[in-house]
Scaffold this motif. Structure first.
Motif, PDB file in Angstrom:
ATOM      1  N   SER A 140       3.657  -0.964 -19.613  1.00  0.00           N
ATOM      2  CA  SER A 140       2.789  -2.095 -19.299  1.00  0.00           C
ATOM      3  C   SER A 140       3.620  -3.139 -18.555  1.00  0.00           C
ATOM      4  O   SER A 140       4.846  -3.032 -18.501  1.00  0.00           O
ATOM      5  CB  SER A 140       2.214  -2.702 -20.577  1.00  0.00           C
ATOM      6  N   PRO A 141       2.974  -4.162 -17.989  1.00  0.00           N
ATOM      7  CA  PRO A 141       3.746  -5.220 -17.328  1.00  0.00           C
ATOM      8  C   PRO A 141       4.770  -5.876 -18.244  1.00  0.00           C
ATOM      9  O   PRO A 141       5.764  -6.444 -17.765  1.00  0.00           O
ATOM     10  CB  PRO A 141       2.665  -6.212 -16.887  1.00  0.00           C
ATOM     11  N   ASN A 168      -5.890  -2.169 -15.780  1.00  0.00           N
ATOM     12  CA  ASN A 168      -4.649  -2.501 -16.468  1.00  0.00           C
ATOM     13  C   ASN A 168      -3.530  -1.542 -16.089  1.00  0.00           C
ATOM     14  O   ASN A 168      -2.369  -1.946 -15.947  1.00  0.00           O
ATOM     15  CB  ASN A 168      -4.852  -2.510 -17.984  1.00  0.00           C
ATOM     16  N   PHE A 169      -3.878  -0.268 -15.937  1.00  0.00           N
ATOM     17  CA  PHE A 169      -2.838   0.695 -15.576  1.00  0.00           C
ATOM     18  C   PHE A 169      -2.350   0.441 -14.151  1.00  0.00           C
ATOM     19  O   PHE A 169      -1.145   0.525 -13.871  1.00  0.00           O
ATOM     20  CB  PHE A 169      -3.350   2.125 -15.710  1.00  0.00           C
ATOM     21  N   ALA A 170      -3.256   0.122 -13.251  1.00  0.00           N
ATOM     22  CA  ALA A 170      -2.850  -0.194 -11.878  1.00  0.00           C
ATOM     23  C   ALA A 170      -1.970  -1.437 -11.848  1.00  0.00           C
ATOM     24  O   ALA A 170      -0.996  -1.510 -11.089  1.00  0.00           O
ATOM     25  CB  ALA A 170      -4.081  -0.396 -10.999  1.00  0.00           C
ATOM     26  N   THR A 171      -2.291  -2.410 -12.686  1.00  0.00           N
ATOM     27  CA  THR A 171      -1.457  -3.606 -12.793  1.00  0.00           C
ATOM     28  C   THR A 171      -0.064  -3.249 -13.277  1.00  0.00           C
ATOM     29  O   THR A 171       0.945  -3.786 -12.783  1.00  0.00           O
ATOM     30  CB  THR A 171      -2.094  -4.627 -13.749  1.00  0.00           C
ATOM     31  N   ALA A 172       0.020  -2.320 -14.228  1.00  0.00           N
ATOM     32  CA  ALA A 172       1.318  -1.885 -14.742  1.00  0.00           C
ATOM     33  C   ALA A 172       2.120  -1.168 -13.658  1.00  0.00           C
ATOM     34  O   ALA A 172       3.330  -1.388 -13.506  1.00  0.00           O
ATOM     35  CB  ALA A 172       1.124  -0.973 -15.944  1.00  0.00           C
ATOM     36  N   LEU A 173       1.454  -0.318 -12.884  1.00  0.00           N
ATOM     37  CA  LEU A 173       2.156   0.378 -11.800  1.00  0.00           C
ATOM     38  C   LEU A 173       2.688  -0.610 -10.775  1.00  0.00           C
ATOM     39  O   LEU A 173       3.829  -0.492 -10.309  1.00  0.00           O
ATOM     40  CB  LEU A 173       1.213   1.380 -11.130  1.00  0.00           C
TER      41      LEU A 173
END
Length: 376
Positions: A140-141, A168-173
């Motif tokens: 995660s971020p 959320n996953f795209a934000t983490a990437l």
């Protein structure tokens, strides 16, 4: 809506020791829908609480020379993304047991100086190469401090399609990127599924399936620009993304709904054709599927019921699956030799990518079975 099925296994890639365990395996449902604006496909009935990966989960397909060659090619793409005169500091999000991470290390010829993985189900410390570390948590971020500052390439293979919270996953990437870092994503292409009427590729574990248009849109929402290429004979996409100096603008592409309509009609026709085919062939000799992974599980489940089972068994080269049973349908998984000894006279290949090597193996065994290829 593209597809709707109740009572399907919550996990595909499991091999159960008894038919009773297989028949009682936890179930979920799929309601596959498609966004009219960006073409993203997702399971509207997905419940992440039904997913629990444990020691029974087994998606190993490394018995296939075709797949091994694909893995080598993807590892080489990761390696060549870093200039030849620079060391490789590798990060993998959703690394599983670290098999691809280890492959990159092996093929990098000493250039990989560090490797960092993230996967909550990881158990393979004894198999990690020198300089590698895996954190047993979802990335995660908040985990960016676990990425070495010198990291220059980030990879996430066959993970994003298992994640329901796509934003959320795209934000983490995106949080894993920094100037000079490249992000690689490998994931199935929903367009290939629809164009080839590959209804067996819709199953519970894959709750989020992308097209080139939808993956570009998702990453552009994070300010990333990306290139998308077909790999694995078009079944998968290879996405390379980066953080540009000027963030890109996210613009969904409005697409025709004709592809989805064609899929629905073609699926209806194919299901009817396969039903007729089974009625004729099993009167001659037993029928087997070749491929005990996700495609085989779904296809078996669509045709084998408690009242009628036109598919005698499923062939798989993964010895850990042989002698076990598929979830919900209870279809037995066997070796090629066992299938031949059972008198199997028809083999249906689940993945057209493996047709040549399977036909060669059947020929080498002196087996005169009729061979059909699904979506070939």
């Amino acid at each position: 809506m593209l597809d709707e099925r109740p009572n399907i296994p919550s996990l595909q890639n499991v091999a159960l020791q008894t038919s009773a365990e297989a028949l009682a395996f936890p179930q979920g449902a799929i309601t596959m829908v498609r966004c009219a604006n960006c073409s993203f496909v997702w399971n509207a009935s997905f419940d992440p609480a039904k997913i629990s990966y444990d020691e029974t989960y087994n998606n190993d397909v490394t018995s296939s020379p075709y797949y091994l060659a694909h893995l080598d090619a993807m590892a080489d793409r990761v390696i060549t993304s870093v200039p030849e005169d620079a060391d490789i500091h590798y990060v993998e999000i959703g690394c599983g047991e670290g098999d691809f991470l280890s492959l990159v290390h092996q093929r990098a010829g000493g250039r990989m100086k560090s490797a960092t993985g993230f996967d909550p189900s990881f158990t393979g410390e004894d198999k990690l190469p020198d300089g590698a570390k895996v954190y047993r948590n979802f990335f995660s971020p908040d985990n960016t401090d676990q990425i070495p500052a010198e990291a220059n390439v980030v990879c996430s293979r066959h993970t994003i399609e298992h994640v329901a919270d796509v934003q959320n996953f795209a934000t983490a990437l995106a949080a894993a990127l920094a100037p000079g870092r490249t992000l690689f994503i490998e994931t199935p292409d929903a367009n290939w599924i629809l164009e080839h009427t590959a209804f067996q590729d819709f199953f519970y574990e894959h709750c989020s399936i992308y097209t080139p248009e939808s993956i570009r849109f998702l990453l552009a929402q994070q300010g990333l620009e990306c290139d998308v290429e077909p790999v694995y004979d078009g079944q998968y996409m290879w996405v390379s993304a980066r953080m540009p100096e000027t963030p890109v603008q996210a613009k969904p592409a409005e697409l025709s709904g004709q592809l989805g309509l064609n899929y629905l009609e073609n699926k209806r026709q194919m299901m009817a054709e396969w039903t007729t085919y089974f009625e004729g062939r099993r009167a001659i000799a037993p029928v087997a599927l070749w491929g005990g992974a996700s495609k085989g599980v779904t296809f078996s489940l669509l045709f084998n019921t408690a009242e009628d089972a036109p598919i005698d068994c499923v062939i798989d080269l993964n010895v850990a699956k042989q002698g076990c049973f598929m979830p919900i349908s209870g279809t037995m998984i066997v070796s090629p030799e066992t299938a031949k000894s059972r008198g199997v006279g028809t083999v249906i290949i689940m993945n057209p990518n493996y047709e040549d090597e399977i036909r060669q193996q059947i020929q080498d065994m002196g087996w005169t079975a009729e061979v059909r290829v699904l979506n070939g």
